[in-house]
Design an enzyme around this catalytic site. Structure first.
Site, PDB file in Angstrom:
ATOM      1  N   CYS A 278      32.881  20.874  36.349  1.00  0.00           N
ATOM      2  CA  CYS A 278      31.989  20.897  37.520  1.00  0.00           C
ATOM      3  C   CYS A 278      30.667  20.171  37.283  1.00  0.00           C
ATOM      4  O   CYS A 278      29.990  19.780  38.223  1.00  0.00           O
ATOM      5  CB  CYS A 278      31.715  22.338  37.929  1.00  0.00           C
TER       6      CYS A 278
ATOM      7  N   ASN B  28      35.096  25.346  45.891  1.00  0.00           N
ATOM      8  CA  ASN B  28      34.598  24.688  44.682  1.00  0.00           C
ATOM      9  C   ASN B  28      35.483  23.475  44.380  1.00  0.00           C
ATOM     10  O   ASN B  28      36.630  23.636  43.977  1.00  0.00           O
ATOM     11  CB  ASN B  28      34.625  25.695  43.525  1.00  0.00           C
TER      12      ASN B  28
ATOM     13  N   HIS C 225      25.503  22.751  42.551  1.00  0.00           N
ATOM     14  CA  HIS C 225      26.964  22.875  42.454  1.00  0.00           C
ATOM     15  C   HIS C 225      27.392  24.028  43.366  1.00  0.00           C
ATOM     16  O   HIS C 225      26.714  25.039  43.477  1.00  0.00           O
ATOM     17  CB  HIS C 225      27.343  23.170  40.999  1.00  0.00           C
TER      18      HIS C 225
HETATM   19  O1  UT7 Z   1      32.436  26.258  38.789  1.00  0.00           O
HETATM   20  C1  UT7 Z   1      32.900  26.913  37.635  1.00  0.00           C
HETATM   21  C2  UT7 Z   1      33.957  27.939  38.003  1.00  0.00           C
HETATM   22  N1  UT7 Z   1      33.390  28.908  38.889  1.00  0.00           N
HETATM   23  C3  UT7 Z   1      33.337  30.196  38.594  1.00  0.00           C
HETATM   24  O2  UT7 Z   1      33.766  30.620  37.564  1.00  0.00           O
HETATM   25  C4  UT7 Z   1      32.704  31.123  39.591  1.00  0.00           C
HETATM   26  C5  UT7 Z   1      31.874  32.184  38.918  1.00  0.00           C
HETATM   27  N2  UT7 Z   1      32.262  33.520  39.273  1.00  0.00           N
HETATM   28  C6  UT7 Z   1      32.329  33.982  40.541  1.00  0.00           C
HETATM   29  O3  UT7 Z   1      32.071  33.271  41.491  1.00  0.00           O
HETATM   30  C7  UT7 Z   1      32.712  35.422  40.767  1.00  0.00           C
HETATM   31  O4  UT7 Z   1      32.660  36.106  39.541  1.00  0.00           O
HETATM   32  C8  UT7 Z   1      34.118  35.622  41.398  1.00  0.00           C
HETATM   33  C9  UT7 Z   1      34.075  35.148  42.843  1.00  0.00           C
HETATM   34  C10 UT7 Z   1      35.147  34.824  40.620  1.00  0.00           C
HETATM   35  C11 UT7 Z   1      34.506  37.096  41.401  1.00  0.00           C
HETATM   36  O5  UT7 Z   1      33.544  37.863  42.071  1.00  0.00           O
HETATM   37  P1  UT7 Z   1      33.070  39.260  41.466  1.00  0.00           P
HETATM   38  O6  UT7 Z   1      32.133  39.864  42.439  1.00  0.00           O
HETATM   39  O7  UT7 Z   1      32.538  38.970  40.097  1.00  0.00           O
HETATM   40  O8  UT7 Z   1      34.410  40.092  41.485  1.00  0.00           O
HETATM   41  P2  UT7 Z   1      35.229  40.727  40.265  1.00  0.00           P
HETATM   42  O9  UT7 Z   1      35.871  39.663  39.446  1.00  0.00           O
HETATM   43  O10 UT7 Z   1      34.335  41.704  39.564  1.00  0.00           O
HETATM   44  O11 UT7 Z   1      36.363  41.515  41.031  1.00  0.00           O
HETATM   45  C12 UT7 Z   1      36.078  42.624  41.846  1.00  0.00           C
HETATM   46  C13 UT7 Z   1      37.374  43.172  42.450  1.00  0.00           C
HETATM   47  C14 UT7 Z   1      38.478  43.456  41.427  1.00  0.00           C
HETATM   48  O12 UT7 Z   1      39.125  44.636  41.847  1.00  0.00           O
HETATM   49  P3  UT7 Z   1      38.754  46.065  41.175  1.00  0.00           P
HETATM   50  O13 UT7 Z   1      39.088  45.899  39.729  1.00  0.00           O
HETATM   51  O14 UT7 Z   1      37.294  46.266  41.429  1.00  0.00           O
HETATM   52  O15 UT7 Z   1      39.645  47.016  41.928  1.00  0.00           O
HETATM   53  C15 UT7 Z   1      39.432  42.290  41.603  1.00  0.00           C
HETATM   54  O16 UT7 Z   1      40.765  42.634  41.285  1.00  0.00           O
HETATM   55  O17 UT7 Z   1      37.936  42.238  43.385  1.00  0.00           O
HETATM   56  C16 UT7 Z   1      39.322  42.013  43.081  1.00  0.00           C
HETATM   57  N3  UT7 Z   1      39.651  40.638  43.421  1.00  0.00           N
HETATM   58  C17 UT7 Z   1      40.080  40.269  44.641  1.00  0.00           C
HETATM   59  N4  UT7 Z   1      40.325  40.974  45.761  1.00  0.00           N
HETATM   60  C18 UT7 Z   1      40.748  40.299  46.850  1.00  0.00           C
HETATM   61  C19 UT7 Z   1      39.561  39.532  42.647  1.00  0.00           C
HETATM   62  N5  UT7 Z   1      39.939  38.441  43.335  1.00  0.00           N
HETATM   63  C20 UT7 Z   1      40.258  38.883  44.582  1.00  0.00           C
HETATM   64  C21 UT7 Z   1      40.711  38.227  45.749  1.00  0.00           C
HETATM   65  N6  UT7 Z   1      40.951  38.971  46.867  1.00  0.00           N
HETATM   66  N7  UT7 Z   1      40.903  36.888  45.814  1.00  0.00           N
END
Ligand code: UT7
Length: 356
Positions: free
Chosen positions: A111, A279, A249
């Site tokens: 990225c 993204n 970004h």
């Molecule tokens: O550009 C470089 C690459 N970009 C990135 O790496 C992006 C950086 N990270 C992020 O943007 C965020 O961390 C994410 C959008 C990836 C995730 O958001 P979060 O608020 O950190 O969520 P999380 O990973 O803590 O997940 C929360 C919950 C989990 O369920 P439980 O364990 O709380 O029951 C996940 O299983 O959300 C669940 N979950 C989803 N639910 C519905 C994860 N993905 C999804 C989904 N739909 N697509």
């Protein structure tokens, strides 16, 4: 003293749109979750490969600059989705542009790739090694994704953006940058089993996918981009109040909002288009920069801050002083690149393949 003015800009955003509701019909997710956690509403799925997308963006950038492809003596394509590893994507772009002879190479920094490439091309112009350069960010992320994995399938999209740089005496273009890579965390975002790491004969990989620790990267992103932006401001002897526009970004709108807060910028001073494209990795900053000019958000002489982070973990911030040009010299029509299939039709084989 030579500088590298940005005299042309272009983008290619594939016509097939995959909405959050489309995704919810494929995997266990919802428009509500994706919108509230990321800001993304839809993304584009490409029916053409990375070099073709890059070329369309480049053609628009060249038209906007009012120059011909054979005037270009350097082409850098920032991508982690090359169509072939050998030869590189940049050489294919030059071939598709119908020109020959420029220095052509790909730059792999995920990225952060576009900002790395912009700095590299600027430096080459400033030392006199190049006079006119094409800097492109182009990615076909849909090719890598595991369409059965909701952690990553909802985040990424396809697209390309390009700028044309030209040597000038006027003090403008990318003037200061702070870039680096935190290799200690390189394993928290990766596409394993691609390259010589893979066991080619004994146990060949059957499927590729992006592995990542989202929340961990989130923290690195906010810290890394904020610190780099502050360092760039100090280098340029500017206050944050001197900045007209932030072009960050586009990985997560919550990351952008945190950065905005940290830099104390108003909403209208931040370029956000993640809701439409997701993204697109190295293409995000290039597309956002292009749209910012198209939307009249960039005026002659404006001070622009850009910041990015990505796999590696690479990070960058750059201060760009915009030159005089904010209106394209010529328009380029991409009409012939219409696509007769929907995004779900384009992905049908990949979706089935990931389920099996
Ligand atoms: O550009 C470089 C690459 N970009 C990135 O790496 C992006 C950086 N990270 C992020 O943007 C965020 O961390 C994410 C959008 C990836 C995730 O958001 P979060 O608020 O950190 O969520 P999380 O990973 O803590 O997940 C929360 C919950 C989990 O369920 P439980 O364990 O709380 O029951 C996940 O299983 O959300 C669940 N979950 C989803 N639910 C519905 C994860 N993905 C999804 C989904 N739909 N697509």
């Amino acid at each position: 003293m030579q500088y590298a003015d940005i005299i042309g800009w272009g983008k290619y955003t594939p016509p097939a749109i995959l909405t959050n509701d489309d995704l919810a019909s494929i995997i266990d997710t919802s428009d509500e979750w994706i919108t509230s956690r990321t800001g993304i509403k839809e993304r584009r799925i490409s029916h053409i490969n990375t070099a073709e997308m890059a070329t369309l963006a480049a053609k628009q950038a060249l038209a906007s600059a009012g120059i011909e492809a054979d005037e270009i003596d350097l082409i850098i394509v920032a991508t982690c989705c090359p169509d072939t590893l050998v030869p590189n994507t940049a050489s294919r772009v030059q071939q598709l542009l119908g020109s020959n002879g420029a220095v052509c190479f790909d730059l792999s920094a995920a990225c952060t790739g576009f900002l790395y490439a912009l700095q590299n091309a600027t430096a080459q112009i400033r030392i006199g090694a190049a006079k006119k350069a094409l800097v492109i960010g182009a990615e076909r992320m849909s090719w890598y994704l595991n369409w059965n994995n909701r952690d990553t399938a909802v985040l990424f999209g396809d697209g390309a953006g390009a700028v044309v740089l030209e040597a000038t005496e006027q003090k403008c273009g990318l003037l200061n940058a702070e870039m680096g890579c935190n290799s200690n965390s390189r394993d928290i975002l990766k596409i394993a089993d691609f390259g010589t790491d893979m066991d080619r004969f004994e146990n060949p990989p059957t499927a590729l996918q992006i592995d990542f620790a989202g929340p961990e990267i989130f923290k690195h992103a906010v810290r890394g981009m904020g610190k780099a932006a502050e360092t760039v401001l100090a280098q340029a002897q500017l206050e944050i109040t001197d900045i007209d526009l932030l072009v960050p970004h586009q990985a997560n709108v919550r990351i952008i909002e945190t950065l905005q807060k940290q830099l104390k910028l108003k909403d209208e001073q931040v370029m956000v288009n993640i809701h439409r494209y997701g993204n697109t990795s190295a293409a995000t900053v290039a597309i956002a920069l292009c749209e910012a000019v198209e939307q009249g958000k960039i005026k002659p002489g404006n001070n622009i801050m850009s910041a990015a982070f990505g796999a590696g973990l690479t990070w960058a911030a750059a201060y760009i002083k915009w030159g005089n040009r904010v209106t394209p010299i010529n328009e380029y029509s991409q009409q012939e690149q219409q696509c007769s299939q929907t995004a779900k039709q384009l992905l049908a084989v990949a979706i089935n393949g990931c389920k099996s």
